[in-house]
Write a protein that holds these residues in place. Structure first.
Motif, PDB file in Angstrom:
ATOM      1  N   THR A 122      -4.316  11.357   7.384  1.00 19.27           N
ATOM      2  CA  THR A 122      -4.989  11.702   9.337  1.00 19.27           C
ATOM      3  C   THR A 122      -3.107  12.331   9.151  1.00 19.27           C
ATOM      4  OG1 THR A 122      -4.982  10.502  11.056  1.00 19.27           O
ATOM      5  CG2 THR A 122      -3.105   9.581   9.543  1.00 19.27           C
ATOM      6  N   PRO A 123      -3.029  13.344  10.348  1.00 14.62           N
ATOM      7  CA  PRO A 123      -2.711  13.747  11.183  1.00 14.62           C
ATOM      8  C   PRO A 123      -0.851  13.103  11.967  1.00 14.62           C
ATOM      9  CG  PRO A 123      -4.180  14.043  12.414  1.00 14.62           C
ATOM     10  CD  PRO A 123      -4.650  13.069  11.230  1.00 14.62           C
ATOM     11  N   TRP A 124       0.153  13.380  11.674  1.00 13.11           N
ATOM     12  CA  TRP A 124       1.250  12.896  12.053  1.00 13.11           C
ATOM     13  C   TRP A 124       1.969  13.541  13.761  1.00 13.11           C
ATOM     14  CZ3 TRP A 124       5.910  13.949  12.021  1.00 13.11           C
ATOM     15  CH2 TRP A 124       6.928  14.488  10.774  1.00 13.11           C
ATOM     16  N   TYR A 125       2.379  12.957  14.227  1.00 13.21           N
ATOM     17  CA  TYR A 125       2.681  13.935  15.628  1.00 13.21           C
ATOM     18  C   TYR A 125       4.089  13.579  15.494  1.00 13.21           C
ATOM     19  CZ  TYR A 125      -2.065  15.588  15.581  1.00 13.21           C
ATOM     20  OH  TYR A 125      -3.454  15.651  15.610  1.00 13.21           O
ATOM     21  N   GLU A 126       4.960  15.240  16.553  1.00 11.12           N
ATOM     22  CA  GLU A 126       6.709  14.373  17.065  1.00 11.12           C
ATOM     23  C   GLU A 126       6.263  15.243  18.313  1.00 11.12           C
ATOM     24  OE1 GLU A 126      10.606  14.278  15.296  1.00 11.12           O
ATOM     25  OE2 GLU A 126       9.920  15.686  14.535  1.00 11.12           O
ATOM     26  N   ASN A 127       6.299  14.225  19.202  1.00 11.81           N
ATOM     27  CA  ASN A 127       6.733  14.836  20.632  1.00 11.81           C
ATOM     28  C   ASN A 127       5.336  15.600  21.178  1.00 11.81           C
ATOM     29  OD1 ASN A 127       8.759  13.861  21.654  1.00 11.81           O
ATOM     30  ND2 ASN A 127      10.370  15.497  20.457  1.00 11.81           N
ATOM     31  N   GLY A 128       3.733  14.739  20.445  1.00  9.38           N
ATOM     32  CA  GLY A 128       2.709  16.117  20.824  1.00  9.38           C
ATOM     33  C   GLY A 128       2.467  17.316  19.731  1.00  9.38           C
ATOM     34  N   GLU A 129       3.501  17.169  18.811  1.00  9.68           N
ATOM     35  CA  GLU A 129       3.566  18.493  18.465  1.00  9.68           C
ATOM     36  C   GLU A 129       2.983  17.976  16.612  1.00  9.68           C
ATOM     37  OE1 GLU A 129       6.730  21.981  16.237  1.00  9.68           O
ATOM     38  OE2 GLU A 129       6.815  20.966  17.913  1.00  9.68           O
ATOM     39  N   PHE A 130       1.861  19.000  16.011  1.00  9.92           N
ATOM     40  CA  PHE A 130       1.134  18.415  14.756  1.00  9.92           C
ATOM     41  C   PHE A 130       2.481  18.280  13.761  1.00  9.92           C
ATOM     42  CE2 PHE A 130      -0.559  20.071  10.780  1.00  9.92           C
ATOM     43  CZ  PHE A 130      -0.714  19.027  10.288  1.00  9.92           C
ATOM     44  N   ARG A 131       3.272  17.893  12.624  1.00 13.48           N
ATOM     45  CA  ARG A 131       4.670  18.131  11.885  1.00 13.48           C
ATOM     46  C   ARG A 131       3.301  17.720  10.496  1.00 13.48           C
ATOM     47  NH1 ARG A 131       8.694  19.916  13.261  1.00 13.48           N
ATOM     48  NH2 ARG A 131       9.525  18.886  11.988  1.00 13.48           N
ATOM     49  N   GLY A 132       2.630  17.054  10.105  1.00 15.95           N
ATOM     50  CA  GLY A 132       1.506  17.286   8.808  1.00 15.95           C
ATOM     51  C   GLY A 132       0.532  16.214   8.730  1.00 15.95           C
ATOM     52  N   LEU A 133       0.855  16.130   7.802  1.00 16.22           N
ATOM     53  CA  LEU A 133       0.174  14.530   7.122  1.00 16.22           C
ATOM     54  C   LEU A 133       0.259  13.026   6.744  1.00 16.22           C
ATOM     55  CD1 LEU A 133      -3.059  16.276   5.812  1.00 16.22           C
ATOM     56  CD2 LEU A 133      -3.016  15.789   7.270  1.00 16.22           C
ATOM     57  N   VAL A 134      -0.401  11.354   7.261  1.00 19.66           N
ATOM     58  CA  VAL A 134      -0.055  10.950   6.681  1.00 19.66           C
ATOM     59  C   VAL A 134      -0.947  10.192   5.789  1.00 19.66           C
ATOM     60  CG1 VAL A 134      -0.429   9.250   8.203  1.00 19.66           C
ATOM     61  CG2 VAL A 134       1.169   8.222   6.443  1.00 19.66           C
TER      62      VAL A 134
ATOM     63  N   PHE B 299       0.643  -1.204   0.290  1.00 20.17           N
ATOM     64  CA  PHE B 299      -0.141  -0.149   0.029  1.00 20.17           C
ATOM     65  C   PHE B 299       0.626   1.265   0.185  1.00 20.17           C
ATOM     66  CE2 PHE B 299       0.276  -1.691   3.826  1.00 20.17           C
ATOM     67  CZ  PHE B 299       0.524  -0.680   4.874  1.00 20.17           C
ATOM     68  N   ALA B 300       0.202   2.314  -0.238  1.00 19.34           N
ATOM     69  CA  ALA B 300       0.738   3.287  -0.595  1.00 19.34           C
ATOM     70  C   ALA B 300       1.026   4.126   0.404  1.00 19.34           C
ATOM     71  CB  ALA B 300       0.235   4.214  -1.886  1.00 19.34           C
ATOM     72  N   ILE B 301       2.096   4.815   0.937  1.00 17.37           N
ATOM     73  CA  ILE B 301       2.240   6.155   2.003  1.00 17.37           C
ATOM     74  C   ILE B 301       2.962   7.424   1.814  1.00 17.37           C
ATOM     75  CG2 ILE B 301       3.227   6.404   4.252  1.00 17.37           C
ATOM     76  CD1 ILE B 301       3.043   3.164   4.594  1.00 17.37           C
ATOM     77  N   THR B 302       2.411   8.320   1.850  1.00 18.43           N
ATOM     78  CA  THR B 302       2.544   9.914   1.312  1.00 18.43           C
ATOM     79  C   THR B 302       2.728  10.745   2.991  1.00 18.43           C
ATOM     80  OG1 THR B 302       1.853   9.392  -0.664  1.00 18.43           O
ATOM     81  CG2 THR B 302       2.392  11.252  -0.208  1.00 18.43           C
ATOM     82  N   LEU B 303       4.418  11.072   3.296  1.00 19.31           N
ATOM     83  CA  LEU B 303       4.225  12.066   4.155  1.00 19.31           C
ATOM     84  C   LEU B 303       4.435  13.084   4.127  1.00 19.31           C
ATOM     85  CD1 LEU B 303       4.420  11.042   7.267  1.00 19.31           C
ATOM     86  CD2 LEU B 303       7.143  11.528   7.166  1.00 19.31           C
ATOM     87  N   SER B 304       3.584  13.773   4.498  1.00 18.39           N
ATOM     88  CA  SER B 304       3.778  15.597   3.955  1.00 18.39           C
ATOM     89  C   SER B 304       4.151  16.481   5.543  1.00 18.39           C
ATOM     90  CB  SER B 304       3.200  16.356   3.602  1.00 18.39           C
ATOM     91  OG  SER B 304       1.903  15.956   3.387  1.00 18.39           O
ATOM     92  N   ASP B 305       4.969  17.117   5.521  1.00 15.22           N
ATOM     93  CA  ASP B 305       5.098  18.116   6.278  1.00 15.22           C
ATOM     94  C   ASP B 305       3.596  18.823   6.359  1.00 15.22           C
ATOM     95  OD1 ASP B 305       5.393  20.846   5.429  1.00 15.22           O
ATOM     96  OD2 ASP B 305       7.128  20.433   5.303  1.00 15.22           O
ATOM     97  N   GLN B 306       3.618  20.158   7.472  1.00 20.72           N
ATOM     98  CA  GLN B 306       2.736  20.789   8.065  1.00 20.72           C
ATOM     99  C   GLN B 306       2.229  21.944   6.634  1.00 20.72           C
ATOM    100  OE1 GLN B 306       5.751  20.503   9.342  1.00 20.72           O
ATOM    101  NE2 GLN B 306       6.186  22.970  10.441  1.00 20.72           N
ATOM    102  N   ASP B 307       3.402  22.413   5.976  1.00 22.55           N
ATOM    103  CA  ASP B 307       2.628  22.929   5.173  1.00 22.55           C
ATOM    104  C   ASP B 307       2.503  22.098   3.618  1.00 22.55           C
ATOM    105  OD1 ASP B 307       3.342  25.006   6.305  1.00 22.55           O
ATOM    106  OD2 ASP B 307       5.880  25.096   5.943  1.00 22.55           O
ATOM    107  N   GLY B 308       2.447  20.904   3.941  1.00 21.78           N
ATOM    108  CA  GLY B 308       2.304  20.447   2.418  1.00 21.78           C
ATOM    109  C   GLY B 308       3.525  19.981   1.530  1.00 21.78           C
ATOM    110  N   LYS B 309       4.966  19.788   2.227  1.00 22.24           N
ATOM    111  CA  LYS B 309       6.014  19.550   1.024  1.00 22.24           C
ATOM    112  C   LYS B 309       5.789  17.770   1.879  1.00 22.24           C
ATOM    113  CE  LYS B 309      10.085  20.259   2.317  1.00 22.24           C
ATOM    114  NZ  LYS B 309      11.085  20.957   3.152  1.00 22.24           N
ATOM    115  N   ILE B 310       6.439  17.326   0.229  1.00 21.54           N
ATOM    116  CA  ILE B 310       6.243  16.081   0.865  1.00 21.54           C
ATOM    117  C   ILE B 310       7.826  15.106   0.836  1.00 21.54           C
ATOM    118  CG2 ILE B 310       6.292  13.864  -0.588  1.00 21.54           C
ATOM    119  CD1 ILE B 310       3.919  14.942  -2.593  1.00 21.54           C
ATOM    120  N   LEU B 311       8.146  14.474   2.205  1.00 20.80           N
ATOM    121  CA  LEU B 311       8.668  14.547   2.938  1.00 20.80           C
ATOM    122  C   LEU B 311       9.131  13.170   2.846  1.00 20.80           C
ATOM    123  CD1 LEU B 311       7.805  16.148   6.821  1.00 20.80           C
ATOM    124  CD2 LEU B 311       9.458  16.654   4.474  1.00 20.80           C
TER     125      LEU B 311
END
Length: 119
Positions: free
Chosen positions: A90-102, A17-29
């Motif tokens: 869905t959102p992803w977080y790092e140490n409780g801080e919103f970091r973007g979308l997966v 399955f496809a996994i795409t991770l982006s940051d809080q501004d939408g930049k694909i990481l």
């Protein structure tokens, strides 16, 4: 007690399955191999660093913009090229801080069973 550092296992490149991770501004990481094969299709060499908003039509772009602001989850099914897919954003977080979308994109079997389970 184990005090050794945790190792990151590169598990995501060989799942189906496809996994795409982006940051809080939408930049694909990050894109796993399935995401690359699904979305690149020879049109681009790489989408890493590009904005996920630029890869979607206006209605989807508006929804993603809202998700980046609201930090909510969006889940739906689509049918494309004869395949039914589940899209889960869905959102992803790092140490409780919103970091973007997966975004997960999974092809669903044509005759997928559905079970109702009781406690």
């Amino acid at each position: 007690m184990n005090t050794s550092p945790k190792k990151c296992i590169p598990w995501d490149n060989e799942v189906n399955f496809a996994i795409t991770l982006s940051d809080q501004d939408g930049k694909i990481l990050h894109m796993n191999k399935k995401s690359e094969s699904t979305f690149l299709k020879g049109k681009e060499d790489d989408l890493i660093g590009k904005n996920v908003l630029d890869c979607h039509p206006p209605a989807a772009k508006a929804k993603l913009t809202d998700l980046l602001k609201s930090h909510e989850t969006n889940a739906y099914t689509i049918e494309k090229n004869g395949q039914k897919k589940l899209i889960y954003q869905t959102p992803w977080y790092e140490n409780g801080e919103f970091r973007g979308l997966v975004e997960l994109s999974l092809v669903l079997p044509k005759n997928m069973p559905h079970y109702i389970r009781k406690n």
